[in-house]
Scaffold this motif. Structure first.
Motif, PDB file in Angstrom:
ATOM      1  N   PRO A  44      23.693  25.801 -33.152  1.00 17.86           N
ATOM      2  CA  PRO A  44      23.693  25.405 -34.573  1.00 17.86           C
ATOM      3  C   PRO A  44      22.312  24.865 -34.934  1.00 17.86           C
ATOM      4  CG  PRO A  44      25.629  24.554 -33.444  1.00 17.86           C
ATOM      5  CD  PRO A  44      24.724  25.092 -32.378  1.00 17.86           C
ATOM      6  N   ILE A  45      21.730  25.381 -36.009  1.00 17.25           N
ATOM      7  CA  ILE A  45      20.322  25.103 -36.313  1.00 17.25           C
ATOM      8  C   ILE A  45      20.154  24.477 -37.688  1.00 17.25           C
ATOM      9  CG2 ILE A  45      18.108  26.236 -36.860  1.00 17.25           C
ATOM     10  CD1 ILE A  45      18.825  28.302 -34.661  1.00 17.25           C
ATOM     11  N   VAL A  46      19.287  23.471 -37.737  1.00 21.51           N
ATOM     12  CA  VAL A  46      18.743  22.972 -38.992  1.00 21.51           C
ATOM     13  C   VAL A  46      17.233  23.131 -38.884  1.00 21.51           C
ATOM     14  CG1 VAL A  46      18.400  20.995 -40.522  1.00 21.51           C
ATOM     15  CG2 VAL A  46      20.596  21.289 -39.340  1.00 21.51           C
ATOM     16  N   GLY A  86      22.682  29.186 -39.951  1.00 20.78           N
ATOM     17  CA  GLY A  86      21.871  27.989 -39.819  1.00 20.78           C
ATOM     18  C   GLY A  86      21.594  27.406 -41.194  1.00 20.78           C
ATOM     19  N   TYR A  87      20.879  26.312 -41.226  1.00 15.32           N
ATOM     20  CA  TYR A  87      20.545  25.664 -42.499  1.00 15.32           C
ATOM     21  C   TYR A  87      19.033  25.501 -42.628  1.00 15.32           C
ATOM     22  CZ  TYR A  87      25.431  24.564 -43.370  1.00 15.32           C
ATOM     23  OH  TYR A  87      26.780  24.667 -43.624  1.00 15.32           O
ATOM     24  N   ILE A 104      27.802  29.131 -34.753  1.00 19.77           N
ATOM     25  CA  ILE A 104      27.681  29.782 -33.445  1.00 19.77           C
ATOM     26  C   ILE A 104      28.281  31.182 -33.486  1.00 19.77           C
ATOM     27  CG2 ILE A 104      28.507  29.711 -31.045  1.00 19.77           C
ATOM     28  CD1 ILE A 104      28.263  26.616 -31.270  1.00 19.77           C
ATOM     29  N   THR A 105      29.449  31.302 -34.109  1.00 14.50           N
ATOM     30  CA  THR A 105      30.114  32.607 -34.236  1.00 14.50           C
ATOM     31  C   THR A 105      29.221  33.595 -34.975  1.00 14.50           C
ATOM     32  OG1 THR A 105      32.310  31.604 -34.219  1.00 14.50           O
ATOM     33  CG2 THR A 105      32.122  33.817 -35.170  1.00 14.50           C
ATOM     34  N   ASN A 106      28.606  33.156 -36.055  1.00 12.92           N
ATOM     35  CA  ASN A 106      27.738  34.039 -36.834  1.00 12.92           C
ATOM     36  C   ASN A 106      26.469  34.400 -36.071  1.00 12.92           C
ATOM     37  OD1 ASN A 106      29.530  34.083 -38.951  1.00 12.92           O
ATOM     38  ND2 ASN A 106      28.502  32.469 -40.107  1.00 12.92           N
ATOM     39  N   LEU A 107      25.953  33.463 -35.286  1.00 14.31           N
ATOM     40  CA  LEU A 107      24.765  33.761 -34.480  1.00 14.31           C
ATOM     41  C   LEU A 107      25.070  34.820 -33.426  1.00 14.31           C
ATOM     42  CD1 LEU A 107      23.445  30.130 -34.069  1.00 14.31           C
ATOM     43  CD2 LEU A 107      22.096  32.013 -35.005  1.00 14.31           C
ATOM     44  N   LYS A 108      26.254  34.760 -32.867  1.00  8.03           N
ATOM     45  CA  LYS A 108      26.632  35.744 -31.846  1.00  8.03           C
ATOM     46  C   LYS A 108      26.734  37.152 -32.421  1.00  8.03           C
ATOM     47  CE  LYS A 108      29.011  32.567 -28.723  1.00  8.03           C
ATOM     48  NZ  LYS A 108      30.316  32.123 -28.143  1.00  8.03           N
TER      49      LYS A 108
END
Length: 401
Positions: free
Chosen positions: A326-328, A345-346, A373-377
């Motif tokens: 998860p990213i900011v 992410g944001y 996380i799901t979307n990053l995968k």
């Protein structure tokens, strides 16, 4: 085999150096005879250069370095002390004229006049750490190659350059690569006459290698049961760790059980240590120092935050993304090309309040972290396609001469 030269300052632990290692990892060693030329043969990444790549040091730099780094008055004193009287008038003249005309090309021509032309002839010579005055000048004027490339890794609108120097230098290059679309746009805005020879070449990253290295064992505050936030980058103002310190202090004051870990080293360490103490977060804001392999720390984090005030592309952000964290991130020019805001992410403004609000939101919401996380995968399918595109770009005739 194509003979290719890459030139950098050193192999210190940093994004540019790491991007070179990633690029070398996808260049077939049976097709390229590669030399890495360093101003100084040192750095934490030096041993990471593949053994099939030749590494050389610019031995002439030891004499040139004091002239570039010290005030001109000291250089004149050194000339006098060494009884090199004949060099004083030409040095003083070149310095004053270049300053008056705001054109450092004349200055570097004088400073490097005794530096010999490199003996080896290359198919491609690359000033990889652009814009860096002395490297760009050396490759342009002291290296013989069929084609020359300057590789721009920084946001040119934030990275001060001498425009007249680069307008003349870039004429001598066949191609200018920028690491993001926005970096390319900013560069062309500053130096419009290079638009036809400027292209985007985003940093290569090997997700498989990063994920493999992320599994290596490290001690990372294993007894702490709260939320771990990680930031990777050189300790410097442009990387924005000072903002992170203030954000953490606010989070702790509000009672959140979080710790923030910074991987990296730099000249701002002492200032940051004072700031950490001033904000009362000595136990919770941890400066881990430089790490050749930062990936296990990212892998064991709950949230990755990039606090940079400006970047060209930001390799560490791409690496955190490849580890599905998860990213900011702040809104530097390369962020929008890596993160789909609010999807994987944001992206926030580079200020304490916006970073605080989004980090707090992720700390409070495990479900939202899981969604990111799901979307990053889901990005997995695009990785090999991107590598193939870059590999094709490296091998096309326009590049290899």
């Amino acid at each position: 085999m194509k003979k290719v030269l890459f030139m950098l300052s050193s192999m210190n632990i940093g994004g540019v150096e790491k991007s070179l290692l990633s690029l070398l990892s996808v260049m077939p060693k049976d097709q390229y005879d590669i030399t890495v030329l360093l101003l100084e043969k040192k750095g934490g990444f030096l041993k990471e250069i593949p053994d099939w790549v030749k590494v050389e040091e610019a031995t002439w730099f030891k004499e040139i370095k004091p002239v570039i780094m010290q005030p001109p008055q000291q250089t004149v004193k050194d000339y006098y002390s060494n009884k090199h009287f004949i060099g004083i008038p030409s040095f003083v003249c070149s310095y004053l004229v270049s300053k008056y005309l705001d054109n450092r090309y004349l200055y570097y021509k004088e400073v490097l006049k005794s530096v010999p032309i490199k003996e080896t002839t290359y198919d491609v010579a690359i000033s990889y750490q652009g814009p860096t005055d002395i490297i760009d000048y050396y490759v342009a004027n002291k290296v013989t190659a069929q084609k020359k490339i300057s590789w721009v890794h920084f946001d040119i609108s934030k990275h001060l350059i001498n425009e007249r120097l680069y307008k003349k230098l870039y004429i001598q290059y066949d191609k200018i690569f920028a690491v993001s679309n926005e970096a390319s746009k900013k560069l062309i805005e500053k130096i419009p006459n290079i638009e036809s020879k400027t292209e985007v070449f985003m940093n290569v990253i090997s997700k498989e290698l990063i994920r493999d290295m992320a599994q290596r064992s490290v001690e990372f505050d294993d007894d702490f049961k709260g939320i771990k936030i990680v930031t990777v980058g050189r300790l410097s103002k442009e990387k924005g760790q000072d903002i992170a310190i203030k954000v953490l202090a606010k989070l702790r004051k509000k009672g959140y059980n979080v710790r923030w870990y910074c991987v990296g080293e730099g000249n701002a360490r002492k200032g940051y240590e004072k700031l950490i103490e001033e904000y009362g977060v000595s136990n919770d804001f941890i400066l881990l120092g430089a790490k050749v392999n930062p990936y296990p720390f990212i892998e064991k984090s709950d949230i990755y935050v990039q606090t940079s005030r400006h970047e060209g592309y930001c390799l560490t952000l791409a690496e955190a993304k490849s580890l599905n964290k998860p990213i900011v991130t702040t809104n530097f020019i390369g962020a929008f090309e890596q993160i789909n805001d609010q999807c994987n992410g944001y992206i926030v403004k580079s200020n304490e309040e916006e970073i605080y609000e989004k980090v707090k939101y992720l700390v409070e919401n495990r479900q939202e972290r899981s969604r990111l996380i799901t979307n990053l995968k889901k990005d997995k399918a695009n990785f090999k396609k991107e590598i193939k595109k870059l590999d094709s770009f490296i091998n096309r005739k326009e590049f290899v001469g």
